[in-house]
Design a protein around this motif. Structure first.
Motif, PDB file in Angstrom:
ATOM      1  N   MET A   1       9.412-155.626  65.725  1.00  0.00           N
ATOM      2  CA  MET A   1      10.000-154.800  64.695  1.00  0.00           C
ATOM      3  C   MET A   1       8.899-154.039  63.957  1.00  0.00           C
ATOM      4  O   MET A   1       7.862-154.602  63.608  1.00  0.00           O
ATOM      5  CB  MET A   1      10.785-155.671  63.711  1.00  0.00           C
ATOM      6  N   GLU A   2       9.119-152.771  63.730  1.00  0.00           N
ATOM      7  CA  GLU A   2       8.126-151.909  63.098  1.00  0.00           C
ATOM      8  C   GLU A   2       8.125-152.091  61.571  1.00  0.00           C
ATOM      9  O   GLU A   2       9.176-152.205  60.945  1.00  0.00           O
ATOM     10  CB  GLU A   2       8.466-150.454  63.429  1.00  0.00           C
ATOM     11  N   ASN A   3       6.927-152.132  60.999  1.00  0.00           N
ATOM     12  CA  ASN A   3       6.824-152.224  59.543  1.00  0.00           C
ATOM     13  C   ASN A   3       7.293-150.929  58.913  1.00  0.00           C
ATOM     14  O   ASN A   3       7.118-149.851  59.469  1.00  0.00           O
ATOM     15  CB  ASN A   3       5.375-152.499  59.125  1.00  0.00           C
ATOM     16  N   LYS A   4       7.854-151.029  57.723  1.00  0.00           N
ATOM     17  CA  LYS A   4       8.366-149.868  57.010  1.00  0.00           C
ATOM     18  C   LYS A   4       7.569-149.658  55.734  1.00  0.00           C
ATOM     19  O   LYS A   4       6.918-150.573  55.235  1.00  0.00           O
ATOM     20  CB  LYS A   4       9.841-150.067  56.664  1.00  0.00           C
ATOM     21  N   ILE A   5       7.646-148.427  55.221  1.00  0.00           N
ATOM     22  CA  ILE A   5       7.056-148.108  53.929  1.00  0.00           C
ATOM     23  C   ILE A   5       8.206-147.783  52.990  1.00  0.00           C
ATOM     24  O   ILE A   5       9.006-146.874  53.256  1.00  0.00           O
ATOM     25  CB  ILE A   5       6.097-146.910  54.023  1.00  0.00           C
ATOM     26  N   TRP A   6       8.300-148.534  51.897  1.00  0.00           N
ATOM     27  CA  TRP A   6       9.365-148.389  50.909  1.00  0.00           C
ATOM     28  C   TRP A   6       8.816-147.715  49.657  1.00  0.00           C
ATOM     29  O   TRP A   6       7.632-147.874  49.335  1.00  0.00           O
ATOM     30  CB  TRP A   6       9.933-149.756  50.548  1.00  0.00           C
ATOM     31  N   PHE A   7       9.683-147.004  48.934  1.00  0.00           N
ATOM     32  CA  PHE A   7       9.283-146.296  47.719  1.00  0.00           C
ATOM     33  C   PHE A   7      10.224-146.617  46.566  1.00  0.00           C
ATOM     34  O   PHE A   7      11.438-146.727  46.755  1.00  0.00           O
ATOM     35  CB  PHE A   7       9.313-144.778  47.956  1.00  0.00           C
ATOM     36  N   ILE A   8       9.641-146.717  45.371  1.00  0.00           N
ATOM     37  CA  ILE A   8      10.402-146.895  44.130  1.00  0.00           C
ATOM     38  C   ILE A   8       9.524-146.394  42.988  1.00  0.00           C
ATOM     39  O   ILE A   8       8.297-146.452  43.068  1.00  0.00           O
ATOM     40  CB  ILE A   8      10.830-148.378  43.918  1.00  0.00           C
ATOM     41  N   SER A   9      10.146-145.884  41.948  1.00  0.00           N
ATOM     42  CA  SER A   9       9.391-145.396  40.800  1.00  0.00           C
ATOM     43  C   SER A   9      10.210-145.574  39.526  1.00  0.00           C
ATOM     44  O   SER A   9      11.432-145.744  39.575  1.00  0.00           O
ATOM     45  CB  SER A   9       9.059-143.909  40.991  1.00  0.00           C
ATOM     46  N   ASP A  10       9.520-145.498  38.419  1.00  0.00           N
ATOM     47  CA  ASP A  10      10.158-145.445  37.097  1.00  0.00           C
ATOM     48  C   ASP A  10      11.132-146.590  36.857  1.00  0.00           C
ATOM     49  O   ASP A  10      12.275-146.379  36.482  1.00  0.00           O
ATOM     50  CB  ASP A  10      10.839-144.089  36.895  1.00  0.00           C
ATOM     51  N   LEU A  11      10.631-147.799  37.058  1.00  0.00           N
ATOM     52  CA  LEU A  11      11.462-148.964  36.803  1.00  0.00           C
ATOM     53  C   LEU A  11      11.737-149.128  35.309  1.00  0.00           C
ATOM     54  O   LEU A  11      12.776-149.647  34.926  1.00  0.00           O
ATOM     55  CB  LEU A  11      10.784-150.224  37.354  1.00  0.00           C
ATOM     56  N   HIS A  12      10.806-148.714  34.461  1.00  0.00           N
ATOM     57  CA  HIS A  12      10.943-148.797  33.001  1.00  0.00           C
ATOM     58  C   HIS A  12      11.480-150.163  32.580  1.00  0.00           C
ATOM     59  O   HIS A  12      12.445-150.263  31.822  1.00  0.00           O
ATOM     60  CB  HIS A  12      11.834-147.667  32.464  1.00  0.00           C
ATOM     61  N   LEU A  13      10.840-151.205  33.100  1.00  0.00           N
ATOM     62  CA  LEU A  13      11.275-152.568  32.795  1.00  0.00           C
ATOM     63  C   LEU A  13      10.997-152.881  31.333  1.00  0.00           C
ATOM     64  O   LEU A  13      10.007-152.458  30.765  1.00  0.00           O
ATOM     65  CB  LEU A  13      10.535-153.555  33.699  1.00  0.00           C
ATOM     66  N   ASP A  14      11.876-153.627  30.736  1.00  0.00           N
ATOM     67  CA  ASP A  14      11.659-154.045  29.355  1.00  0.00           C
ATOM     68  C   ASP A  14      11.987-155.525  29.236  1.00  0.00           C
ATOM     69  O   ASP A  14      11.218-156.354  29.666  1.00  0.00           O
ATOM     70  CB  ASP A  14      12.477-153.191  28.389  1.00  0.00           C
ATOM     71  N   THR A  15      13.148-155.870  28.763  1.00  0.00           N
ATOM     72  CA  THR A  15      13.447-157.278  28.539  1.00  0.00           C
ATOM     73  C   THR A  15      14.452-157.847  29.523  1.00  0.00           C
ATOM     74  O   THR A  15      14.509-159.039  29.728  1.00  0.00           O
ATOM     75  CB  THR A  15      13.999-157.485  27.115  1.00  0.00           C
ATOM     76  N   LYS A  16      15.273-157.003  30.149  1.00  0.00           N
ATOM     77  CA  LYS A  16      16.296-157.488  31.063  1.00  0.00           C
ATOM     78  C   LYS A  16      15.867-157.242  32.511  1.00  0.00           C
ATOM     79  O   LYS A  16      15.624-156.105  32.907  1.00  0.00           O
ATOM     80  CB  LYS A  16      17.615-156.764  30.789  1.00  0.00           C
ATOM     81  N   PRO A  17      15.788-158.298  33.323  1.00  0.00           N
ATOM     82  CA  PRO A  17      15.363-158.105  34.709  1.00  0.00           C
ATOM     83  C   PRO A  17      16.385-157.271  35.493  1.00  0.00           C
ATOM     84  O   PRO A  17      17.585-157.454  35.344  1.00  0.00           O
ATOM     85  CB  PRO A  17      15.274-159.517  35.270  1.00  0.00           C
ATOM     86  N   PRO A  18      15.900-156.364  36.326  1.00  0.00           N
ATOM     87  CA  PRO A  18      16.801-155.566  37.167  1.00  0.00           C
ATOM     88  C   PRO A  18      17.200-156.385  38.397  1.00  0.00           C
ATOM     89  O   PRO A  18      16.670-156.208  39.493  1.00  0.00           O
ATOM     90  CB  PRO A  18      15.942-154.362  37.537  1.00  0.00           C
ATOM     91  N   THR A  19      18.122-157.294  38.195  1.00  0.00           N
ATOM     92  CA  THR A  19      18.501-158.241  39.236  1.00  0.00           C
ATOM     93  C   THR A  19      18.890-157.543  40.533  1.00  0.00           C
ATOM     94  O   THR A  19      18.509-157.983  41.617  1.00  0.00           O
ATOM     95  CB  THR A  19      19.659-159.132  38.742  1.00  0.00           C
ATOM     96  N   ASP A  20      19.636-156.445  40.433  1.00  0.00           N
ATOM     97  CA  ASP A  20      20.057-155.737  41.647  1.00  0.00           C
ATOM     98  C   ASP A  20      18.861-155.230  42.436  1.00  0.00           C
ATOM     99  O   ASP A  20      18.802-155.386  43.654  1.00  0.00           O
ATOM    100  CB  ASP A  20      21.018-154.591  41.309  1.00  0.00           C
TER     101      ASP A  20
END
Length: 178
Positions: A1-20
């Protein structure tokens, strides 16, 4: 299986975890996949949030956003294999051509209206994109509020939008070029 490159930005985490997001990350990202975090991870409790990201799978690279104000060396202690300064970008090869990865968009017209303090840096990124003949700019910063162009793609985290929170390079290329 080929490795993938994933992207994410601007999570702006504060006090509540982004469970999803964290559940999706743990489910779709393989331990040898790359994850490019394109900046603006957290405004407060940075040590806590970066340690949470450290526990998630993948070989992580951080492109510092305007919220990442610590020294580059500080982020390495959270398992990032690479850290790119806020005012820098990197070129990523793809089957369609070179891709510019940056926190800010490489097009002034893509900046959110009123976001003028970064115009000089955006112009520099636009020049880099032109000089390198890039076919696409993968960026964050706009949190989905900007108007992307044919050659830009905002990977900002949007919890209010249905669908995947992380996108891999193949998904992005398919959305832009097919």
């Amino acid at each position: 299986m080929e490795n993938k490159i994933w992207f994410i930005s601007d999570l702006h985490l504060d006090t509540k975890p982004p469970t999803d997001l964290f559940n999706e990350w743990a489910k779709v990202v393989g331990k040898d996949d790359g994850v490019v975090v394109v900046g603006n991870v957290a405004l407060n409790n940075k040590t806590f949030w970066f340690s949470q990201i450290q526990k998630l799978p993948g070989d992580k690279v951080l492109f510092c956003g305007n919220l990442e104000t610590n020294r580059i060396k500080w982020y390495h202690k959270f398992g990032f294999s690479g850290v790119v300064a806020f005012n820098e970008s990197k070129i990523l090869p793809s089957k369609y051509g070179s891709i510019l990865v940056s926190h800010l968009p490489a097009a002034e017209s893509v900046l959110v209206a009123g976001d003028t303090k970064f115009r000089g840096l955006v112009r520099k990124l636009e020049d880099s994109m032109d000089v390198s003949s890039c076919v696409l700019n993968i960026h964050g910063h706009n949190q989905g509020k900007g108007q992307d162009r044919h050659n830009t793609f905002d990977v900002s985290y949007r919890p209010d939008v249905a669908g995947p929170k992380l996108l891999n390079l193949d998904q992005i290329l398919h959305l832009k070029f097919n």
